[in-house]
Design an enzyme around this catalytic site. Structure first.
Site, PDB file in Angstrom:
ATOM      1  N   TYR A 140      -9.973   8.184   7.661  1.00 33.25           N
ATOM      2  CA  TYR A 140      -8.834   8.879   8.239  1.00 33.25           C
ATOM      3  C   TYR A 140      -8.567  10.211   7.549  1.00 33.25           C
ATOM      4  CZ  TYR A 140      -7.497   4.653  10.807  1.00 33.25           C
ATOM      5  OH  TYR A 140      -7.469   3.584  11.646  1.00 33.25           O
ATOM      6  N   LYS A 200       6.963 -16.460 -10.161  1.00 37.69           N
ATOM      7  CA  LYS A 200       7.525 -15.813  -8.971  1.00 37.69           C
ATOM      8  C   LYS A 200       6.455 -15.017  -8.236  1.00 37.69           C
ATOM      9  CE  LYS A 200       8.944 -11.611 -11.414  1.00 37.69           C
ATOM     10  NZ  LYS A 200      10.063 -10.745 -11.821  1.00 37.69           N
TER      11      LYS A 200
END
Length: 372
Positions: free
Chosen positions: A265, A41
């Site tokens: 940032y 998955k």
């Protein structure tokens, strides 16, 4: 170009170690070897659904499990003819028809699922292959283990459904042994109840990777292994599994910054002296420093996560990228598509390879996967 590199020899080694560990289980209650169901998955945990499944198939694995209809169809379109189990149940008739058409084994976990599968079986005059899901305390798919009357009432009149397996799923097997054992007991009690009422249970499986490694007595007829192939497990690695993949990029810019210069940032990092830095076009959108969300943890785990985050802040987030064999400290906040790192006093040049340790599940699916 950024690339997720999967080391084939290490992956092959992990597969062999897992097979050897499974062989120690011996035979199941039917006298047969315990079967392995490979869970692929989430784009095969980031390794590339089709490529990874074909690699496992070439290593002799012939039973796979997926979480979505799209994953199942992608494997069939890629020529995977082996058994595929859909781990999510659905009562959407169109989806069930598509699964049946492509010979995908259904998961049945509610009376509505049964009604739809029975209807399709009647319309197509065929047996619908299913695995029965029991919810032993996960709160997701499956019949609630304690609702025995509902379970029997839903199953007693099936005609078109062929139960080939029955399973459940552990919620905390990686750290809570007590609750895991309770779930196992609930599952086995439910199986005994089904058998007393002459309901065929087929192949029994409950172990995910962590339970497979920690509780050999719970292997039953089959085990589901997914993250173990990657060597990424959240408890003591007693089998010697190797972490098999890394994110590869390269240095695209080098510059010298003066003392007192902000990087990234929020200005959380300021150079303490003149520093030479490298810019690498890899950021959190590529999976750098992205991990499972805090929502997966208990309150005590959230507190530990918070304390760890505070410590990382005061340590300027001690994270590293490997460039030419050198561990280079990442400076400031990781950007969307870039990082800056300290290469002062290191012989690093533009174009040098940069290696990141990442959780492969969170590496953007658009990034190229390469098996080496």
């Amino acid at each position: 170009m950024n690339t997720l590199v999967i080391e084939k020899e290490d992956l092959r080694y992990n597969i062999e170690q897992i097979k050897k560990f499974l062989e120690k289980t011996g035979k199941d209650d039917r006298g047969n070897p315990v079967q392995m169901i490979a869970v692929v998955k989430a784009n095969a945990y980031g390794l590339g659904l089709v490529e990874f499944t074909k690699f496992l198939r070439d290593q002799g694995i012939s039973f796979f499990a997926v979480a979505t209809l799209a994953e199942a169809l992608q494997l069939r379109k890629a020529g995977i003819k082996e058994e595929i189990l859909m781990l999510s149940s659905t009562a959407i008739k169109k989806d069930v028809e598509t699964l049946v058409q492509n010979n995908i084994i259904l998961t049945i976990g509610s009376k509505e699922d049964i009604m739809v599968a029975e209807q399709i079986g009647e319309e197509q005059n065929k047996k619908i292959r299913v695995h029965l899901k029991i919810d032993t305390g996960f709160g997701r798919y499956g019949f609630v283990y304690s609702n025995e009357i509902e379970l029997i009432e839903s199953l007693k009149s099936i005609k078109q459904i062929q139960i080939e397996g029955t399973y459940s799923h552990f919620s905390v097997s990686f750290y809570d042994d007590k609750y895991t054992k309770k779930q196992f007991e609930r599952f086995m009690d439910c199986i005994a109840f089904l058998k007393r009422n002459e309901i065929e249970t087929g192949m029994l499986h409950i172990c995910n990777t962590s339970a497979f490694l920690k509780f050999p007595n719970m292997h039953l007829n089959a085990v589901r292994v997914g993250s173990g192939f990657l060597g990424r497990i959240s408890f003591q690695n007693t089998v010697g599994l190797k972490k098999i993949a890394y994110l590869e990029s390269q240095v695209t810019e080098i510059k010298t910054l003066p003392k007192g210069f902000n990087i990234g940032y929020s200005n959380i990092y300021t150079t303490p002296k003149e520093m030479k830095i490298a810019i690498i076009p890899c950021g959190y959108m590529d999976g750098v420093n992205v991990n499972n969300g805090k929502d997966m943890f208990r309150r005590v785990d959230k507190m530990r996560y918070l304390l760890g985050s505070i410590k990382d802040f005061f340590k300027n987030q001690n994270q590293y990228v490997k460039i030419g064999g050198n561990n280079c400290k990442i400076l400031g906040r990781i950007g969307t598509y870039h990082v800056a790192c300290d290469i002062s006093e290191k012989a690093i040049k533009i174009g040098d390879k940069a290696i990141f340790s990442v959780n492969t599940k969170f590496v953007d699916s658009a990034i190229r996967r390469e098996y080496r």
